[in-house]
Design a protein around this motif. Structure first.
Motif, PDB file in Angstrom:
ATOM      1  N   GLY A 268       0.778  -1.231   0.193  1.00 41.50           N
ATOM      2  CA  GLY A 268       0.103   0.265   0.135  1.00 41.50           C
ATOM      3  C   GLY A 268       0.567   1.331  -0.072  1.00 41.50           C
ATOM      4  O   GLY A 268       1.835   1.353  -0.751  1.00 41.50           O
ATOM      5  N   THR A 269       0.471   2.279   0.900  1.00 31.90           N
ATOM      6  CA  THR A 269       1.193   3.483   0.755  1.00 31.90           C
ATOM      7  C   THR A 269       1.354   3.916   2.265  1.00 31.90           C
ATOM      8  O   THR A 269       0.486   3.873   2.927  1.00 31.90           O
ATOM      9  CB  THR A 269       0.086   4.776   0.013  1.00 31.90           C
ATOM     10  N   LEU A 270       2.673   4.145   2.440  1.00 39.25           N
ATOM     11  CA  LEU A 270       2.964   4.762   3.918  1.00 39.25           C
ATOM     12  C   LEU A 270       3.147   6.322   3.702  1.00 39.25           C
ATOM     13  O   LEU A 270       4.348   6.848   3.029  1.00 39.25           O
ATOM     14  CB  LEU A 270       4.091   4.152   4.353  1.00 39.25           C
ATOM     15  N   MET A 271       2.517   7.094   4.047  1.00 42.10           N
ATOM     16  CA  MET A 271       2.678   8.544   3.975  1.00 42.10           C
ATOM     17  C   MET A 271       3.422   8.985   5.380  1.00 42.10           C
ATOM     18  O   MET A 271       2.932   8.750   6.438  1.00 42.10           O
ATOM     19  CB  MET A 271       1.341   9.089   3.919  1.00 42.10           C
ATOM     20  N   THR A 272       4.640   9.526   4.847  1.00 39.97           N
ATOM     21  CA  THR A 272       5.595  10.065   6.159  1.00 39.97           C
ATOM     22  C   THR A 272       5.396  11.559   6.361  1.00 39.97           C
ATOM     23  O   THR A 272       6.457  12.026   7.140  1.00 39.97           O
ATOM     24  CB  THR A 272       7.041   9.404   5.768  1.00 39.97           C
ATOM     25  N   ASN A 273       4.642  12.293   5.681  1.00 41.88           N
ATOM     26  CA  ASN A 273       4.586  13.751   6.036  1.00 41.88           C
ATOM     27  C   ASN A 273       3.197  14.007   6.470  1.00 41.88           C
ATOM     28  O   ASN A 273       2.430  14.872   6.105  1.00 41.88           O
ATOM     29  CB  ASN A 273       4.670  14.524   4.596  1.00 41.88           C
ATOM     30  N   ASP A 274       2.836  12.845   7.459  1.00 40.65           N
ATOM     31  CA  ASP A 274       1.499  13.434   8.124  1.00 40.65           C
ATOM     32  C   ASP A 274       1.676  14.130   9.449  1.00 40.65           C
ATOM     33  O   ASP A 274       2.873  14.197   9.718  1.00 40.65           O
ATOM     34  CB  ASP A 274       1.000  11.870   8.557  1.00 40.65           C
ATOM     35  N   HIS A 275       0.666  14.606   9.996  1.00 40.23           N
ATOM     36  CA  HIS A 275       1.052  15.499  11.129  1.00 40.23           C
ATOM     37  C   HIS A 275      -0.087  15.512  12.136  1.00 40.23           C
ATOM     38  O   HIS A 275      -1.276  14.993  11.746  1.00 40.23           O
ATOM     39  CB  HIS A 275       0.848  17.100  10.492  1.00 40.23           C
ATOM     40  N   THR A 276       0.104  15.728  13.259  1.00 40.63           N
ATOM     41  CA  THR A 276      -0.646  15.552  14.372  1.00 40.63           C
ATOM     42  C   THR A 276      -1.461  16.917  14.743  1.00 40.63           C
ATOM     43  O   THR A 276      -1.323  17.721  13.465  1.00 40.63           O
ATOM     44  CB  THR A 276      -0.031  15.194  15.872  1.00 40.63           C
ATOM     45  N   ILE A 277      -1.978  17.121  15.773  1.00 41.47           N
ATOM     46  CA  ILE A 277      -2.730  18.321  16.011  1.00 41.47           C
ATOM     47  C   ILE A 277      -2.256  19.040  17.269  1.00 41.47           C
ATOM     48  O   ILE A 277      -1.220  18.427  18.005  1.00 41.47           O
ATOM     49  CB  ILE A 277      -4.306  18.065  16.189  1.00 41.47           C
ATOM     50  N   LEU A 278      -2.873  20.253  17.835  1.00 44.21           N
ATOM     51  CA  LEU A 278      -2.062  20.952  18.916  1.00 44.21           C
ATOM     52  C   LEU A 278      -3.380  20.929  20.037  1.00 44.21           C
ATOM     53  O   LEU A 278      -4.618  21.082  19.572  1.00 44.21           O
ATOM     54  CB  LEU A 278      -2.042  22.339  18.783  1.00 44.21           C
ATOM     55  N   ILE A 279      -3.304  20.438  21.270  1.00 42.52           N
ATOM     56  CA  ILE A 279      -2.068  20.131  21.837  1.00 42.52           C
ATOM     57  C   ILE A 279      -1.534  18.595  21.394  1.00 42.52           C
ATOM     58  O   ILE A 279      -2.599  17.980  21.354  1.00 42.52           O
ATOM     59  CB  ILE A 279      -1.963  20.348  23.362  1.00 42.52           C
ATOM     60  N   SER A 280      -0.304  18.238  20.964  1.00 45.48           N
ATOM     61  CA  SER A 280      -0.220  17.261  20.511  1.00 45.48           C
ATOM     62  C   SER A 280       0.186  15.981  21.354  1.00 45.48           C
ATOM     63  O   SER A 280       1.137  15.759  21.722  1.00 45.48           O
ATOM     64  CB  SER A 280       1.269  17.360  19.513  1.00 45.48           C
ATOM     65  N   HIS A 281      -1.167  15.495  21.862  1.00 44.86           N
ATOM     66  CA  HIS A 281      -1.006  14.397  23.006  1.00 44.86           C
ATOM     67  C   HIS A 281      -1.911  13.303  22.417  1.00 44.86           C
ATOM     68  O   HIS A 281      -2.699  13.191  21.531  1.00 44.86           O
ATOM     69  CB  HIS A 281      -1.188  14.989  24.348  1.00 44.86           C
ATOM     70  N   THR A 282      -1.655  12.133  23.240  1.00 40.60           N
ATOM     71  CA  THR A 282      -2.412  10.929  22.920  1.00 40.60           C
ATOM     72  C   THR A 282      -3.805  10.979  22.642  1.00 40.60           C
ATOM     73  O   THR A 282      -4.523  10.876  21.434  1.00 40.60           O
ATOM     74  CB  THR A 282      -2.211   9.864  23.906  1.00 40.60           C
TER      75      THR A 282
END
Length: 739
Positions: free
Chosen positions: A85-99
């Protein structure tokens, strides 16, 4: 056979029990149930199963250039994603960046301002007297902010548009006739054994029920004992939300008796008559044909630290345990499973509800022997998992695999010392100092800093979310322009201290600041105004900022127990990865170019599964990773313009897009300024740009959702106009950041 003498320490009893054959320990190992049909029948397209896996703090990027990354050390998983498949490595989290915030954004497709967790994993809120009160992000989906009395803040913890409860992620699947299984994933199973009026046990089972009574007894038992753990093991962390018509909840008389109403009173379109199974006590026999235990991927029963079958604890969600549950659910005909896997860089063996261990917790550094061993165990678990599913007929031909992590980490520590076995060794001791640090070169641990002790006299009373990016709630909930609050912001921004990993001289603790105006630009203000922090400071990620004296000695000092920092804004924290495999997914291998974030996971998953939400997502369908034949015509038409629109939308709307990054720079200059005229001018500009952004983003997301789920192709001329507006906003934000 007789077991040896009773051991004095509970932990020794657990260890001894673990060494005995399962039958002697009072546990019966079970084999997998009969293989399911390849097509459970509830999903009508090529995708027949959905397996969503989210790791805690697991990295594609290397934390040490000479040490393979987490994913590199799990080749069975990495190769599965990149070969199929596809592994996208320019993904991003959100703020505040916690679990909590990261997982819940990927579950819902919503930024924190629309799903509620604008600060996580815990937060404060202002009560009616404007004093901060503590709450936690980790609660069952329908819980309240104030789940003790319901009076200090009666709104949902998961708060949505119009102050309603955020729509639940299992609803499209259960409405389609699919059972939906949850394993240790944020807020979709019971998160606690609270027995107050609004506790999880009261809400799910009812006050006075046998289950509620179990929880009362467990809560009263001494910490670190089997009885204290019992209700947690039985009822928390595992659930099945049953399909329209009953699904597994009504497949036999026992399941019917054990099921409870799946209550979602605010769900758009209504959600009456649905049932759920809450807890391993009821889920385990439902998915094993009556057995009390589910096996892990090694064929051993999943248990708590005392050997009781059931939920092993959130920290005990090791790959072998979580994947064992997922496989068993899928084999039992639960075709949609959402599951969480603990990180590999912390030692989880003494986590709650285990007995107290003075050496716990303990963080490991890159390349350390136990860290490498844990990743090897995780890789072995994935090898067994994929083989088992393949033998069941559950594979890339009929199953959508969605694999990601909640956020990245910053490693706080020095360089490890090479060992003969090829591992690296670290100094697992605290380090404190009076004037000049003398920590060893292989020191590990966050720099703990009590900020209350460092602020000048006259600073107003406040509560703080302890973090490398602490949020502050100032007593009295003063207005943004209050002179005392403004001085406090400047004082916080001016703090310096010694970070031994950086310099033996003091350096700035905080890099960026945002008050309520800047927070809104970053999606950190939801519809419950009582929860909005007075301001947030984003720090040097080596620091863990608290409001109590550190336990490691001086202030600051290094505490070796924790070494992986998140919540902050640095690239190693913000940048993430997303793996997609299954029908309709392109085989692109590694895609390091496509800019994406957590909100896109939801839309992409539903589009591939042939379903839709009953609300407008903040995210978009990642058409870059989807085969043309799997897309509706409305996502094929004007493809080039659609891609440009998606990119412009991300950069202007995502917390880590260019717009948010630039406005945070401008916000910092405003809050640090002693010129209140300059402060107001910058704040006014941020507010104006954010208002324009919100209006533009609402139009774009509506069009993107309509194209994805309503067969309404975008109007190309309108899209080009939106792209131009987004570029103008990005240019204005950049100019404001430049000053």
């Amino acid at each position: 056979m007789k077991v040896g003498p009773v051991l004095r320490r509970a932990i020794a009893r657990v260890t001894a029990l673990a060494l005995l054959p399962a039958s002697i320990a009072g546990i019966t190992a079970i084999s997998a149930s009969a293989k399911p049909a390849a097509d459970p029948g509830c999903l009508t397209g090529p995708v027949k199963h959905v397996i969503y896996l989210v790791f805690d703090n697991t990295h594609f990027m290397r934390d040490n250039p000479s040490v393979p990354s987490d994913l590199e050390q799990m080749p069975h998983l990495l190769n599965f994603l990149t070969s199929n498949g596809t592994l996208m490595t320019n993904d991003h989290t959100i703020l505040i960046s916690h679990t909590a915030g990261g997982i819940l954004s990927s579950l819902t497709g919503l930024y924190p301002d629309r799903q509620g967790q604008t600060v996580s994993n815990n937060y404060f809120y202002f009560d009616p007297a404007h004093n901060p009160q503590f709450s936690t992000s980790f609660k069952y989906w329908t819980d309240l902010v104030d789940d003790s009395t319901g009076t200090r803040d009666p709104l949902p913890n998961m708060v949505f548009d119009g102050q309603k409860n955020t729509p639940a992620p299992w609803v499209p699947f259960t409405r389609a006739g699919c059972d939906f299984g949850g394993v240790s994933t944020a807020n979709i199973e019971l998160e606690n054994i609270g027995t107050g009026p609004f506790g999880d046990m009261s809400e799910a089972f009812g006050t006075g029920s046998p289950e509620w009574t179990d929880a009362v007894v467990s809560n009263a038992a001494p910490s670190g004992t089997p009885l204290r753990a019992k209700a947690f093991t039985d009822y928390v962390g595992i659930a099945i939300h049953c399909a329209n018509g009953g699904g597994i909840c009504t497949s036999n008389a026992t399941n019917t008796t054990n099921s409870r109403p799946d209550k979602l009173p605010d769900e758009p379109g209504g959600y009456l008559g649905y049932q759920a199974l809450y807890g391993a006590k009821y889920v385990d026999p439902a998915i094993t044909g009556g057995n009390a235990c589910v096996n892990d991927t090694e064929g051993q029963p999943v248990t708590d630290p005392f050997g009781r079958c059931g939920f092993p604890g959130f920290d005990g969600a090791l790959a072998k345990n979580t994947l064992g549950y997922v496989a068993q659910m899928q084999e039992a005909g639960v075709p949609v499973t959402y599951a969480y896997i603990s990180d590999a860089h912390d030692n989880h063996m003494s986590s709650f509800p285990a007995p107290f261990n003075p050496n716990f917790p303990r963080a490991s550094g890159p390349g350390e022997a136990d860290y490498k061993a844990q990743l090897k165990a995780y890789d072995d678990a994935f090898a067994a998992f994929f083989d088992r599913l393949a033998s069941d007929g559950i594979d890339k031909s009929n199953t959508l695999f969605v694999v990601t992590a909640d956020e990245g980490d910053h490693y706080a520590g020095g360089a490890g010392i090479s060992q003969p076995d090829g591992s690296l060794a670290y100094a697992h001791t605290n380090c404190s100092w009076t004037t000049t640090p003398a920590c060893p070169s292989n020191q590990i641990g966050e720099v703990n800093y009590n900020i209350k002790a460092k602020l000048p006299a006259g600073t107003p009373t406040f509560s703080v979310h302890r973090d490398s990016a602490p949020a502050f709630w100032v007593n009295g909930q003063p207005a943004r322009t209050d002179p005392t609050l403004r001085k406090m912001e400047r004082d916080v921004g001016a703090l310096n201290a010694i970070d031994p990993y950086v310099s033996s001289s003091p350096t700035p603790i905080f890099l960026r600041l945002a008050d309520t105006v800047g927070e809104k630009a970053l999606h950190m203000v939801n519809t419950d105004s009582a929860r909005t922090p007075s301001f947030t400071a984003f720090g040097n990620p080596d620091y863990f900022v608290t409001d109590v004296n550190p336990s490691c000695g001086s202030n600051p000092c290094i505490d070796y127990h924790f070494a992986w920092s998140h919540g902050d804004i640095q690239p190693e924290i913000a940048t993430n990865w997303l793996g997609l495999v299954g029908p309709g997914v392109k085989n692109l291998g590694i895609d390091s170019q496509t800019w994406t974030d957590h909100t896109n996971v939801r839309s992409t998953t539903l589009a591939l599964a042939g379903l839709r939400d009953d609300y407008v997502n903040d995210g978009r369908v990642l058409i870059e990773a989807i085969e043309t034949k799997a897309l509706p015509q409305s996502l094929i038409a004007h493809r080039a313009t659609l891609l440009r629109l998606g990119d412009a939308y991300e950069q202007v709307n995502a917390a880590f897009g260019q717009f948010g990054t630039d406005l945070l720079i401008a916000s910092t200059r405003a809050l640090n300024s002693t010129d209140e005229t300059q402060y107001e001018s910058i704040e006014s500009s941020i507010s104006d740009l954010t208002g324009q952004r919100d209006n533009l983003a609402a139009q774009i997301r509506a069009a993107l959702n309509a194209a994805a789920f309503d067969d309404q192709a975008i109007n190309e001329q309108q899209a080009k106009a939106w792209i131009a507006q987004a570029k103008s906003l990005l240019d204005q934000a950049s100019a404001l950041a430049a000053g």
